[in-house]
Design a protein around this motif. Structure first.
Motif, PDB file in Angstrom:
ATOM      1  N   PHE A 120       0.821  -1.217   0.000  1.00 30.54           N
ATOM      2  CA  PHE A 120       0.000   0.000   0.000  1.00 30.54           C
ATOM      3  C   PHE A 120       0.855   1.268   0.000  1.00 30.54           C
ATOM      4  CE2 PHE A 120       0.751  -1.010   4.402  1.00 30.54           C
ATOM      5  CZ  PHE A 120       0.981   0.210   5.002  1.00 30.54           C
ATOM      6  N   LEU A 178       2.637   3.753  -4.013  1.00 35.10           N
ATOM      7  CA  LEU A 178       2.530   5.053  -4.657  1.00 35.10           C
ATOM      8  C   LEU A 178       3.498   6.059  -4.036  1.00 35.10           C
ATOM      9  CD1 LEU A 178       0.851   6.213  -6.868  1.00 35.10           C
ATOM     10  CD2 LEU A 178      -0.869   6.845  -5.200  1.00 35.10           C
ATOM     11  N   VAL A 179       3.539   6.099  -2.712  1.00 37.34           N
ATOM     12  CA  VAL A 179       4.379   7.084  -2.021  1.00 37.34           C
ATOM     13  C   VAL A 179       5.855   6.830  -2.317  1.00 37.34           C
ATOM     14  CG1 VAL A 179       4.947   8.086   0.203  1.00 37.34           C
ATOM     15  CG2 VAL A 179       2.651   7.257  -0.216  1.00 37.34           C
ATOM     16  N   ILE A 196       6.778   7.646  -6.137  1.00 38.67           N
ATOM     17  CA  ILE A 196       6.840   9.059  -6.488  1.00 38.67           C
ATOM     18  C   ILE A 196       8.059   9.715  -5.843  1.00 38.67           C
ATOM     19  CG2 ILE A 196       5.295   9.919  -4.670  1.00 38.67           C
ATOM     20  CD1 ILE A 196       5.267  11.131  -8.252  1.00 38.67           C
ATOM     21  N   LEU A 197       8.445   9.245  -4.646  1.00 38.92           N
ATOM     22  CA  LEU A 197       9.639   9.800  -3.998  1.00 38.92           C
ATOM     23  C   LEU A 197      10.902   9.432  -4.761  1.00 38.92           C
ATOM     24  CD1 LEU A 197       9.154   9.583  -0.158  1.00 38.92           C
ATOM     25  CD2 LEU A 197       9.491  11.588  -1.570  1.00 38.92           C
ATOM     26  N   CYS A 230       3.245  12.368 -15.958  1.00 39.04           N
ATOM     27  CA  CYS A 230       2.613  11.133 -15.504  1.00 39.04           C
ATOM     28  C   CYS A 230       3.173   9.912 -16.232  1.00 39.04           C
ATOM     29  CB  CYS A 230       1.100  11.192 -15.581  1.00 39.04           C
ATOM     30  SG  CYS A 230       0.454  11.760 -17.114  1.00 39.04           S
ATOM     31  N   LEU A 269       5.605   7.974 -13.775  1.00 39.39           N
ATOM     32  CA  LEU A 269       4.931   7.161 -12.765  1.00 39.39           C
ATOM     33  C   LEU A 269       4.116   6.048 -13.416  1.00 39.39           C
ATOM     34  CD1 LEU A 269       4.420   6.848  -9.751  1.00 39.39           C
ATOM     35  CD2 LEU A 269       2.479   8.365  -9.966  1.00 39.39           C
ATOM     36  N   LEU A 329       4.259   2.094 -12.509  1.00 40.22           N
ATOM     37  CA  LEU A 329       3.089   1.383 -11.997  1.00 40.22           C
ATOM     38  C   LEU A 329       2.665   0.261 -12.938  1.00 40.22           C
ATOM     39  CD1 LEU A 329       0.897   4.364 -10.763  1.00 40.22           C
ATOM     40  CD2 LEU A 329       1.938   2.611  -9.343  1.00 40.22           C
ATOM     41  N   VAL A 335       4.381  13.943  -0.979  1.00 40.75           N
ATOM     42  CA  VAL A 335       4.073  12.859  -0.034  1.00 40.75           C
ATOM     43  C   VAL A 335       2.667  13.036   0.538  1.00 40.75           C
ATOM     44  CG1 VAL A 335       4.702  11.828   2.168  1.00 40.75           C
ATOM     45  CG2 VAL A 335       6.466  12.391   0.516  1.00 40.75           C
ATOM     46  N   ALA A 339       0.247  12.120  -2.208  1.00 41.40           N
ATOM     47  CA  ALA A 339       0.250  10.679  -2.466  1.00 41.40           C
ATOM     48  C   ALA A 339      -0.512   9.926  -1.393  1.00 41.40           C
ATOM     49  CB  ALA A 339       1.687  10.167  -2.551  1.00 41.40           C
ATOM     50  N   THR A 340      -0.416  10.413  -0.143  1.00 43.93           N
ATOM     51  CA  THR A 340      -1.149   9.762   0.944  1.00 43.93           C
ATOM     52  C   THR A 340      -2.651   9.809   0.676  1.00 43.93           C
ATOM     53  OG1 THR A 340       0.553  10.608   2.388  1.00 43.93           O
ATOM     54  CG2 THR A 340      -1.407   9.710   3.441  1.00 43.93           C
ATOM     55  N   VAL A 358      -4.154  10.285  -2.166  1.00 47.17           N
ATOM     56  CA  VAL A 358      -4.515   9.505  -3.348  1.00 47.17           C
ATOM     57  C   VAL A 358      -4.597   8.023  -2.999  1.00 47.17           C
ATOM     58  CG1 VAL A 358      -3.805   8.820  -5.651  1.00 47.17           C
ATOM     59  CG2 VAL A 358      -3.593  11.175  -4.963  1.00 47.17           C
ATOM     60  N   THR A 359      -3.667   7.550  -2.169  1.00 51.11           N
ATOM     61  CA  THR A 359      -3.724   6.145  -1.744  1.00 51.11           C
ATOM     62  C   THR A 359      -5.040   5.862  -1.025  1.00 51.11           C
ATOM     63  OG1 THR A 359      -1.338   6.246  -1.461  1.00 51.11           O
ATOM     64  CG2 THR A 359      -2.445   4.338  -0.554  1.00 51.11           C
ATOM     65  N   GLU A 370      -7.800   5.761  -3.527  1.00 54.91           N
ATOM     66  CA  GLU A 370      -7.681   4.540  -4.319  1.00 54.91           C
ATOM     67  C   GLU A 370      -8.304   3.356  -3.574  1.00 54.91           C
ATOM     68  OE1 GLU A 370      -3.633   3.699  -5.291  1.00 54.91           O
ATOM     69  OE2 GLU A 370      -4.161   2.057  -6.651  1.00 54.91           O
ATOM     70  N   MET A 371      -7.978   3.269  -2.271  1.00 58.49           N
ATOM     71  CA  MET A 371      -8.519   2.157  -1.471  1.00 58.49           C
ATOM     72  C   MET A 371     -10.032   2.276  -1.327  1.00 58.49           C
ATOM     73  SD  MET A 371      -5.670   1.916   1.472  1.00 58.49           S
ATOM     74  CE  MET A 371      -4.160   1.000   1.224  1.00 58.49           C
ATOM     75  N   PRO A 422      -4.182   6.059  -9.410  1.00 64.06           N
ATOM     76  CA  PRO A 422      -2.922   6.451  -8.755  1.00 64.06           C
ATOM     77  C   PRO A 422      -2.252   7.642  -9.418  1.00 64.06           C
ATOM     78  CG  PRO A 422      -2.710   4.309  -9.837  1.00 64.06           C
ATOM     79  CD  PRO A 422      -4.162   4.637  -9.795  1.00 64.06           C
ATOM     80  N   LEU A 423      -2.512   7.849 -10.700  1.00 64.27           N
ATOM     81  CA  LEU A 423      -1.855   8.964 -11.398  1.00 64.27           C
ATOM     82  C   LEU A 423      -2.414  10.327 -10.994  1.00 64.27           C
ATOM     83  CD1 LEU A 423      -1.143   7.711 -15.009  1.00 64.27           C
ATOM     84  CD2 LEU A 423       0.399   7.965 -13.112  1.00 64.27           C
ATOM     85  N   VAL A 461      -1.855  11.560  -8.349  1.00 58.72           N
ATOM     86  CA  VAL A 461      -0.696  12.141  -7.646  1.00 58.72           C
ATOM     87  C   VAL A 461       0.012  13.166  -8.514  1.00 58.72           C
ATOM     88  CG1 VAL A 461       1.547  11.645  -6.631  1.00 58.72           C
ATOM     89  CG2 VAL A 461      -0.296  10.033  -6.365  1.00 58.72           C
TER      90      VAL A 461
END
Lengths: 193, 212
Positions: A71, A74-75, A78-79, A114, A117, A121, B81, B84-85, B87-88, B91-92, B110-111, B113
């Protein structure tokens, strides 16, 4: 080997990342005004995508999956991408100041391209092996580069023509992209996995 | 009394700016990837738009409330960050409650972000302004984006599919049985061309009414 070659051609021509899949439209519209910057941006993107796909694939399969942390995908992805872009920026500033000037604000914006990423993905989602992922990254970014260069060639000519008032700027660029995309539809179905 | 009214105007202005004057799709031309890719059906366009509204509102509030603590040099990674949090989370939530929409939007969830609108608002507005104004700005910009998606998907669905609100409970077949859908509108090429024409149309409208 056969699969690698078909991945290469599918993502350059058949499933072109910009014209058929709509990844990386912002830089495609933003940096395609001049051939020179388009070339520079394309090269930077090829470098970043190839490297980031390699790194994110390794991170996903050797760190996230064993620890059950999918989970955080994504984070972390992107980092990693943001870090790599920073690296390219530092490198370019030293190695080629003219190119660095030309790319301007679009270089840090590769982070929010995009396509980068998306490749990371999709490589995981389609369960590619490491080698396939890297080839996928190379193919997708080459496709991006090609679309960008073609578009900048057209736009350089478009500068010299008379475009009706309301269509000037982005509108005519989008319609041109539409016609380009129409042309690329001719490749559809020629190759599959 | 006058002060109260001015306050109202400030928030209202933050809210409406993103919808009309600085519409992300038609005026700023940001966030083009999802705009072009998922607008085949109105349902997908609306779903994506509302997901962006949710992420943008949340991220703007958090970034704005942390604006005094985030160091200037590393603000972009911090923003990413935070975004992204959220977006996650979205997404869920989509995966759990609206799986059909989640499948239809695919990798574009996810994109979110890397949607330039979100980082753009964080950088241009939320990083400098108070929380409540950032919230108004976030919701406004998100709704402006939704408006763009809605218009584009309306045109593309009507011509490319011959329906309205397909795949929902309110699906309408617009034309008779002999209608042959113009498939090009549902194809990538159609997306580019329709958006280009819509941009030209908004240019005309804005010029006519001198909104700039």
């Amino acid at each position: 080997m056969e699969k690698l070659i078909s991945i290469l051609f599918i993502y350059i021509l058949v499933d072109n990342f910009v014209l058929q899949r709509f990844f990386g439209i912002c830089p495609f519209l933003g940096v395609s005004r001049k051939m020179e910057t388009a070339m520079g941006m394309g090269m930077a993107v090829v470098f970043v995508i190839t490297l980031s796909t390699l790194v994110t694939w390794l991170i996903h399969y050797y760190i996230l999956v064993p620890l059950g942390l999918e989970f955080l995908q994504l984070v972390t992805f992107i980092l990693v991408i943001a870090g790599l872009v920073q690296l390219v920026e530092i490198f370019l500033r030293k190695a080629s100041p003219t190119l660095y000037q030309g790319l301007g604000i679009y270089l840090p914006l590769i982070t929010t391209n995009c396509a980068v990423l998306a490749v990371a993905l999709l490589a995981v989602r389609q369960e590619f092996t490491l080698l396939e992922s890297v080839v996928f990254g190379i193919a997708a970014s080459l496709g991006f580069w090609m679309a960008l260069v073609i578009m900048s060639g057209i736009r350089e000519r478009l500068e010299l023509t008379k475009v009706p008032g309301p269509l000037q700027g982005t509108a005519i660029t989008l319609i041109t992209a539409g016609i380009l995309s129409l042309a690329f539809m001719g490749f559809r179905g020629m190759l599959t996995f | 009394m006058k002060a109260v009214k001015m306050m109202d105007n400030l928030y209202l202005n933050d809210f409406t700016r993103g919808i009309f004057k600085e519409n992300p799709t038609f005026r700023l031309v940001l966030g083009m990837c999802p705009t072009l890719a998922i607008t085949v059906l109105v349902k997908n366009g609306l779903g994506m738009g509302l997901a962006v509204v949710a992420v943008l509102a949340c991220s703007n509030v958090v970034i704005s409330s942390l604006r005094r603590f985030i160091p200037e040099q590393v603000r972009i990674p911090c923003y990413i960050v935070i975004i992204a949090t959220f977006v996650t989370i979205i997404e869920m939530v989509l995966q759990a409650f609206i799986p059909a929409l989640y499948d239809a939007l695919g990798v574009f969830v996810p994109l979110i972000v890397v949607n330039c609108i979100i980082l753009g608002r964080a950088e241009a507005f939320a990083g400098k302004q108070p929380v409540l104004r950032s919230l108004c700005d976030g919701i406004g910009s998100g709704l402006g984006f939704t408006l763009g998606l809605l218009l584009l998907s309306l045109v593309r669905e009507i011509f490319g599919n011959g329906t309205l609100l397909a795949e929902t409970n309110y699906a309408i077949q617009l034309f008779g049985p002999n209608f042959e859908p113009m498939r090009i509108f549902a194809q990538p090429a159609g997306a580019f061309i329709v958006l280009g024409l819509l941009l030209a149309l908004t240019n005309i409208i804005f010029k006519r009414f001198q909104i700039d």
